[in-house]
Scaffold this active site. Structure first.
Site, PDB file in Angstrom:
ATOM      1  N   GLU A 275      11.159 -32.295  -1.559  1.00  0.00           N
ATOM      2  CA  GLU A 275      11.074 -32.929  -3.068  1.00  0.00           C
ATOM      3  C   GLU A 275      11.713 -34.497  -3.218  1.00  0.00           C
ATOM      4  OE1 GLU A 275      12.690 -30.398  -5.896  1.00  0.00           O
ATOM      5  OE2 GLU A 275      11.447 -28.798  -5.438  1.00  0.00           O
TER       6      GLU A 275
ATOM      7  N   GLU B 243       0.907  -1.315  -0.024  1.00  0.00           N
ATOM      8  CA  GLU B 243       0.145   0.145   0.084  1.00  0.00           C
ATOM      9  C   GLU B 243       0.765   1.293   0.024  1.00  0.00           C
ATOM     10  OE1 GLU B 243      -0.369  -2.745   1.836  1.00  0.00           O
ATOM     11  OE2 GLU B 243      -2.166  -2.959   2.883  1.00  0.00           O
TER      12      GLU B 243
ATOM     13  N   ALA C 234      11.390 -43.929  -9.735  1.00  0.00           N
ATOM     14  CA  ALA C 234      12.867 -44.443 -10.031  1.00  0.00           C
ATOM     15  C   ALA C 234      12.625 -46.133 -10.663  1.00  0.00           C
ATOM     16  CB  ALA C 234      13.900 -44.586  -9.285  1.00  0.00           C
TER      17      ALA C 234
ATOM     18  N   THR D 273      18.446 -38.763  -1.867  1.00  0.00           N
ATOM     19  CA  THR D 273      18.295 -38.024  -3.217  1.00  0.00           C
ATOM     20  C   THR D 273      19.636 -37.329  -3.620  1.00  0.00           C
ATOM     21  OG1 THR D 273      16.113 -38.241  -2.714  1.00  0.00           O
ATOM     22  CG2 THR D 273      16.775 -36.712  -4.499  1.00  0.00           C
TER      23      THR D 273
END
Length: 374
Positions: free
Chosen positions: A298, A54, A164, A198
């Protein structure tokens, strides 16, 4: 109920969208000042400690703001935080009418900003673009009430739920359009979380590169690796990328590995154990303490399963490819203990489907989370 979105509120929403992931712990807000049917001021939330949307819009409008209309995606704040109340700036500028898409979920503000403006003769209209505005601040909505960020589970899987093959190959299950979409989403998040498995298997960069490029402002979501025993190599690619990397581990940590990872630029965070692994609930609480609003897990399969089992997941981004991988030894998207009964399965409320090339993206809040968080 959300009212139809006109062009001025649509512009305010677009301004808010552009700064998502860059305002935490403040919500991403957009504002436009309109006089005689023309936009005379535009603004979006600046980084913490600087102006709210604003104020930016009002400063751009200058003296022409007197008697004008303000369109803003969130109820103006009426409390002192890092900056003075936006209601003060609105009143000082002489704004005659305010269109606010939704009320502020902060209990200290909720409805009070509207009350202050109305008490000083400003007409306030609520609800235009409410659904869109609430979606933009869903992470803030959870954080301001619980102190924890909104947690998204993301995976790319085959139609039979594999991430996978039995040999461990995972690149690439989805196509280029889906992978590009992932980068646009990452660019709006505060942190990306992966397990060390991972990190070791894929050696990812774990960065946001929408359009194939790093964002012009240099900003990257915090990279978080859950690595109980500090198995990550100090030569891992994610340690050499722009932005910061946090490694969550158990205490005591192997001293030599800790020294090497710290020398490579990682921040080390010791957390308590849960079933001999890093306590994910403690990690999420710490990220909330740091003012992060939306984080995305993830992978891999074990980490996602642990997050679901612990009840930490609020939303899902599932990228599904039209392929079948099969095989009992192929990794499922979500491991862990899972549920014993179908009735107890985690369900997405009001799922949204989007086609990305030949792949399908399914997104949404989990049942039970949509009302409390958005």
């Amino acid at each position: 109920m959300s009212r139809p979105v006109g062009p001025f509120m649509a512009e305010a929403l677009a301004l808010a969208q552009r700064v998502r992931g860059r305002t935490s712990p403040n919500p991403a807000v957009g504002a436009v000042v309109v006089a005689d049917g023309t936009v005379i001021g535009r603004g979006a939330t600046q980084p913490p400690g600087s102006h709210h949307a604003e104020v930016v819009a009002l400063q751009q409008a200058g003296p022409r703001a007197r008697g004008a209309t303000l369109y803003v995606t969130l109820e103006p704040c009426c409390i002192f935080g890092r900056t003075p109340p936006c209601t003060d700036a609105i009143l000082a500028a002489g704004i005659a009418e305010v269109h606010a898409a939704t009320l502020d979920p902060n209990p200290q503000v909720h409805g009070q900003g509207v009350a202050v403006l109305e008490a000083h003769g400003v007409r306030v209209l609520l609800g235009e673009g409410e659904v869109e505005a609430r979606a933009l601040i869903r992470g803030f909505h959870k954080w301001v009430r619980t102190g924890q960020p909104l947690v998204i589970a993301k995976f790319a899987a085959s139609l039979d739920g594999r991430i996978a093959t039995r040999s461990g190959e995972s690149q690439w299950i989805t196509g280029a359009a889906a992978r590009e979409h992932v980068h646009w989403v990452r660019d709006q998040l505060d942190a990306l979380i992966i397990g060390v498995g991972t990190a070791l298997a894929d050696d990812p960069q774990l960065t946001a590169r929408p359009g194939g490029h790093y964002p012009a402002d240099g900003r990257q979501p915090l990279r978080v690796v859950v690595d109980s025993q500090l198995r990550l190599s100090p030569h891992a690619r994610l340690l050499s990328q722009p932005g910061r990397t946090l490694i969550a581990h158990l205490d005591p940590a192997p001293a030599e590995r800790a020294v090497a990872l710290a020398a490579a630029g990682a921040e080390l965070l010791a957390l308590p154990a849960q079933d001999r692994h890093v306590d994910l609930a403690a990690l999420i609480t710490e990220l909330g303490r740091r003012g992060l609003l939306e984080v995305q897990i993830e992978g891999g399969s074990r980490l996602l399963g642990a997050a679901f089992d612990a009840g930490l997941v609020d939303a899902v981004n599932a990228y599904l490819a039209p392929i079948i991988i099969g095989g009992e030894d192929a990794l499922p998207a979500v491991g862990g203990q899972g549920v014993a009964r179908i009735a107890a399965a985690w369900r997405i409320a009001h799922p949204r489907l989007e086609q990305l090339g030949s792949d399908i993206l399914i997104t949404g809040m989990l049942v039970g989370r949509e009302e409390s968080n958005v």
